[in-house]
Design a protein around this motif. Structure first.
Motif, PDB file in Angstrom:
ATOM      1  N   VAL A   1      -2.260  -4.922   4.902  1.00  0.00           N
ATOM      2  CA  VAL A   1      -0.946  -4.777   4.133  1.00  0.00           C
ATOM      3  C   VAL A   1       0.098  -4.781   5.057  1.00  0.00           C
ATOM      4  O   VAL A   1      -0.210  -4.256   6.025  1.00  0.00           O
ATOM      5  CB  VAL A   1      -1.369  -3.266   3.354  1.00  0.00           C
TER       6      VAL A   1
ATOM      7  N   THR B   1      -3.988   0.453  -3.049  1.00  0.00           N
ATOM      8  CA  THR B   1      -4.615   0.112  -2.120  1.00  0.00           C
ATOM      9  C   THR B   1      -3.806   1.162  -0.653  1.00  0.00           C
ATOM     10  O   THR B   1      -2.825   1.516  -1.190  1.00  0.00           O
ATOM     11  CB  THR B   1      -4.465  -0.745  -1.119  1.00  0.00           C
TER      12      THR B   1
ATOM     13  N   GLY C   1       0.737  -0.863  -0.063  1.00  0.00           N
ATOM     14  CA  GLY C   1      -0.234   0.084   0.011  1.00  0.00           C
ATOM     15  C   GLY C   1       0.951   1.401  -0.175  1.00  0.00           C
ATOM     16  O   GLY C   1       1.954   1.001   0.160  1.00  0.00           O
TER      17      GLY C   1
ATOM     18  N   SER D   1      -6.055  -3.965   7.803  1.00  0.00           N
ATOM     19  CA  SER D   1      -6.133  -4.340   6.385  1.00  0.00           C
ATOM     20  C   SER D   1      -5.793  -5.219   5.824  1.00  0.00           C
ATOM     21  O   SER D   1      -6.013  -5.571   4.300  1.00  0.00           O
ATOM     22  CB  SER D   1      -6.207  -2.754   5.685  1.00  0.00           C
TER      23      SER D   1
ATOM     24  N   SER E   1      -7.564   4.312  -6.849  1.00  0.00           N
ATOM     25  CA  SER E   1      -7.085   3.691  -5.928  1.00  0.00           C
ATOM     26  C   SER E   1      -8.112   3.092  -5.110  1.00  0.00           C
ATOM     27  O   SER E   1      -9.246   4.249  -4.628  1.00  0.00           O
ATOM     28  CB  SER E   1      -6.211   4.265  -4.803  1.00  0.00           C
ATOM     29  N   ASN E   2      -7.595   2.069  -4.406  1.00  0.00           N
ATOM     30  CA  ASN E   2      -8.777   1.627  -3.057  1.00  0.00           C
ATOM     31  C   ASN E   2      -8.737   2.443  -1.929  1.00  0.00           C
ATOM     32  O   ASN E   2      -7.149   1.633  -1.210  1.00  0.00           O
ATOM     33  CB  ASN E   2      -9.196   0.091  -2.837  1.00  0.00           C
ATOM     34  N   HIS E   3      -9.106   3.092  -1.294  1.00  0.00           N
ATOM     35  CA  HIS E   3      -8.738   4.642  -0.148  1.00  0.00           C
ATOM     36  C   HIS E   3      -8.849   4.603   0.978  1.00  0.00           C
ATOM     37  O   HIS E   3     -10.129   3.935   1.385  1.00  0.00           O
ATOM     38  CB  HIS E   3      -9.087   5.635  -1.043  1.00  0.00           C
ATOM     39  N   THR E   4      -8.821   4.421   2.038  1.00  0.00           N
ATOM     40  CA  THR E   4      -9.238   4.548   3.526  1.00  0.00           C
ATOM     41  C   THR E   4      -8.273   5.827   4.409  1.00  0.00           C
ATOM     42  O   THR E   4      -7.132   6.551   3.919  1.00  0.00           O
ATOM     43  CB  THR E   4      -8.641   3.784   4.464  1.00  0.00           C
TER      44      THR E   4
END
Length: 665
Positions: free
Chosen positions: A360, A287, A262, A358, A313-316
């Motif tokens: 990662v 990620t 990530g 997560s 992106s797959n974002h948090t």
């Protein structure tokens, strides 16, 4: 993220040695949740803890060569291990694992110390020659991973953390007041120092060789020791192309792992460059993570979102609250083992926890770019002050300096005229420390710390280290000197330690920092300063190199460092740990704090009714709390944690009888 701990020349019985090394392993077990290993012989004992990132099944430590001569323990990564492995295989060397640890072991066994010039990585390693009874401890070129050591009564101890050394009853736990003062003045220990009596850190790019009871420290990396070390590109356009190439190659190497990757999106250009290259190299959605800090004076979210939209992106987004800062700060100090001036390590810890949960395990970041490419306002200040000193006049300097104070004003709101007055009031000023001198000399640490020497003595210690590592230090420009100081104090001593190495420990996350690659560092060092700093535009060449690949608002955005509530979030308020560590008996117990100065500082903090505690007292107060917590956790209240290391003991080697053996069960 792994860890090593051990000793040589103890003269103890086997059962005593094993008890000692098991204490050391337990003290650093948070660094390696996957595996524990140990090697013991009459002369040398080594314990390892491992966070597996490459070859989780076979890459167990400690590792031993087939002839049982060489033993290695390793914390970190050799990113070009595949290329080195291929070269060694071409020389007839056979491998039994796919790990970079075995490559390090065989490289040192085959090439000796010449292997260090071939390795590209972030590491602290232990390498022992059983036949010659020689121990080598090494640290990577730019201090991305730690290595600490001490000697007590003929026994030489080493560890990835000070806690590992303190696990040995022979090692005295004592704060060193002069070293503490320097760490607070420079926002990190001077390279090679720690804050504790008799405990030293191997400086970046150095090795320590222990032979016949004597230890010799030497520097193996000289790549940027002189400013003219590398060739200069012929044109700015050529330089942009070259910069993109070394950045891309650095990131390509740092994508090597057997676990999910990530990256962190800060909203600035450095993380945007890393994320862009990662996305193109991987060819799949990234990620990504970002921090949403409560009460931050700078809203990063629009810039973070622009980058996320560009990447797909797959974002948090991870919130960081004042409550978390207050609750987690003691743990952070225990991990960092040094005074911290910002509370940013708390935010990095919150980030690491979410990243680990997560799934990662490896995260890339943009640290290092500011120090290499004149990213801080201090470089602009240095250039202006040097010009004024050269012409003997500060006329017009206020109008020149004021527009450059973009990021600084969020930490130090001093007006340009007050900054300039610091220099005009000192006509005989020694400008060797560049524009950092103003910050170093205005830190109120001398009021807090009652110790021998003072400001000039501290400067002499720092300058001695800088001049030893950079023989042409005094002939360099003020900008270049300021960047070197940033790199070797703020970046290596704080950024790589408190943010890079320690924040992820306990959460199963390894940070990797592409801008710290030797090829990028050396390339940047060779560039003319006007390509890095153009007027007030910092990191000019990086912005131009990626202008067509990033959102325009990120390319044009000035530098803004992450701001996390500090002193104002840690003010005495009720009956919690803050009030407890500030009690008069705790202050007196440290032994070299001035109680009256502590009271005055606390009063300044409590008198701040709203907003932020003013500079420099905000940093000084956070430093004070750090020091009191260090005294509590690492000196007077230190305990070796009760950790079931046998549950993950994967390798136990009897170096005297059973050269390579697996742990039972």
């Amino acid at each position: 993220m792994c860890g090593v701990v051990g000793f040589i020349g103890s003269g103890a019985r086997k059962d005593q040695r094993l008890e000692l090394v098991r204490r050391g392993i337990r003290a650093i077990a948070h660094r390696g949740p996957d595996e524990v290993g140990l090697y013991d012989s009459d002369a040398f004992t080594l314990g390892t803890v491992r966070l597996s990132v490459i070859d989780p099944r076979l890459g167990q430590q400690p590792m031993v060569t087939p002839d049982h001569r060489y033993i290695a323990g390793f914390n970190g990564e050799v990113f070009n291990y595949l290329e080195l492995r291929s070269e060694l295989e071409g020389k007839g060397i056979r491998f039994t694992t796919n790990s970079d640890t075995e490559v390090l072991l065989q490289s040192l066994a085959h090439w000796g110390l010449d292997a260090l010039s071939r390795m590209n990585g972030q590491y602290g390693f232990v390498f022992y020659d059983k036949w010659e009874k020689v121990l080598i401890l090494g640290r990577d070129r730019f201090g991305e991973r730690p290595m600490l050591y001490t000697e007590r009564d003929g026994t030489f101890f080493f560890s990835s953390e000070i806690k590992g050394l303190f696990a040995f009853p022979q090692v005295t736990r004592e704060l060193a007041p002069e070293k503490v003062r320097r760490a607070m003045r420079y926002w990190s220990p001077v390279p090679g120092e720690t804050c504790f009596t008799g405990i030293e850190s191997i400086p970046p790019g150095h090795i320590l060789v222990v032979r016949d009871g004597r230890a010799e420290l030497s520097k193996y990396y000289h790549g940027i020791a002189r400013q003219s070390a590398g060739p200069v590109p012929k044109s700015f356009e050529e330089a942009k192309t070259g910069l993109r190439e070394v950045i891309r190659e650095s990131i390509r190497l740092r994508l090597r792992t057997d676990y999910p990757l990530g990256t962190y999106i800060s909203g600035g250009i450095d993380s945007a460059v890393v994320a862009t290259e990662m996305s193109e190299l991987l060819g799949e959605p990234l990620t990504t993570f970002s921090l949403d800090v409560e009460d931050s004076p700078v809203d990063e979210s629009p810039f973070q979102q622009a980058m996320v939209d560009r990447l797909g992106s797959n974002h948090t987004r991870i919130p960081v609250s004042r409550k978390q800062i207050r609750e987690r700060f003691p743990h952070v100090v225990r991990q960092c083992e040094q005074p911290v001036h910002f509370t940013a390590p708390v935010a990095y810890g919150v980030l690491a926890e979410h990243v680990g949960l997560s799934g990662v395990r490896v995260i890339l970041g943009g640290e290092g770019s500011d120090e290499l490419l004149a990213g801080y306002d201090i470089a602009k200040e240095a250039a202006i002050i040097e010009r004024c000193l050269a012409r003997g006049s500060f006329a017009g300097a206020v109008d020149e300096l004021a527009p450059t104070l973009i990021d600084t004003r969020h930490t130090d709101p001093s007006a340009a005229d007050r900054i300039l007055q610091f220099y005009t009031d000192r006509p005989d000023l020694d400008f060797a420390l560049g524009a950092h001198l103003r910050r170093f000399d205005t830190e109120p640490v001398d009021e807090l710390i009652d110790a021998a020497g003072g400001r000039d003595d501290d400067h002499a210690v720092l300058l001695r280290r800088l001049r030893a590592d950079f023989p042409d230090f005094d002939r360099r420009s003020a900008i270049d000197r300021s960047m070197l100081i940033d790199m070797h104090t703020f970046l290596i001593g704080y950024g790589m330690t408190c943010l890079g190495d320690r924040a992820g420990t306990g959460f199963g996350v390894e940070g990797r920092y592409p801008f710290m690659d030797r090829h990028i560092v050396e390339y940047a060092a060779a560039l003319p300063i006007e390509w890095k700093l153009r007027g007030t535009r910092e990191k000019h060449i990086l912005r131009e190199a990626y202008a067509d690949r990033l959102p325009r608002e990120i390319v044009d955005r000035p530098k803004f460092g992450m701001r996390v509530p500090g002193a104002e979030a840690l003010a005495p308020d009720g009956d919690d740990w803050v009030s407890d560590v500030l009690r008069p008996s705790a202050v007196r117990r440290v032994g070299f704090l001035s109680p009256a100065a502590v009271d005055r500082l606390v009063e300044r903090v409590t008198a701040t009714e709203a907003g932020r505690v003013p500079y420099p007292y905000n940093h000084s107060y956070v430093h004070l709390l750090s020091l009191l917590l260090m005294d509590e956790f690492l000196v007077n209240g230190f305990r070796v944690p009760e950790v079931d290391i046998d549950r993950i003991m994967m390798r136990s080697i009897d170096g005297d009888h059973d050269p390579v053996g697996a742990a039972a069960g």
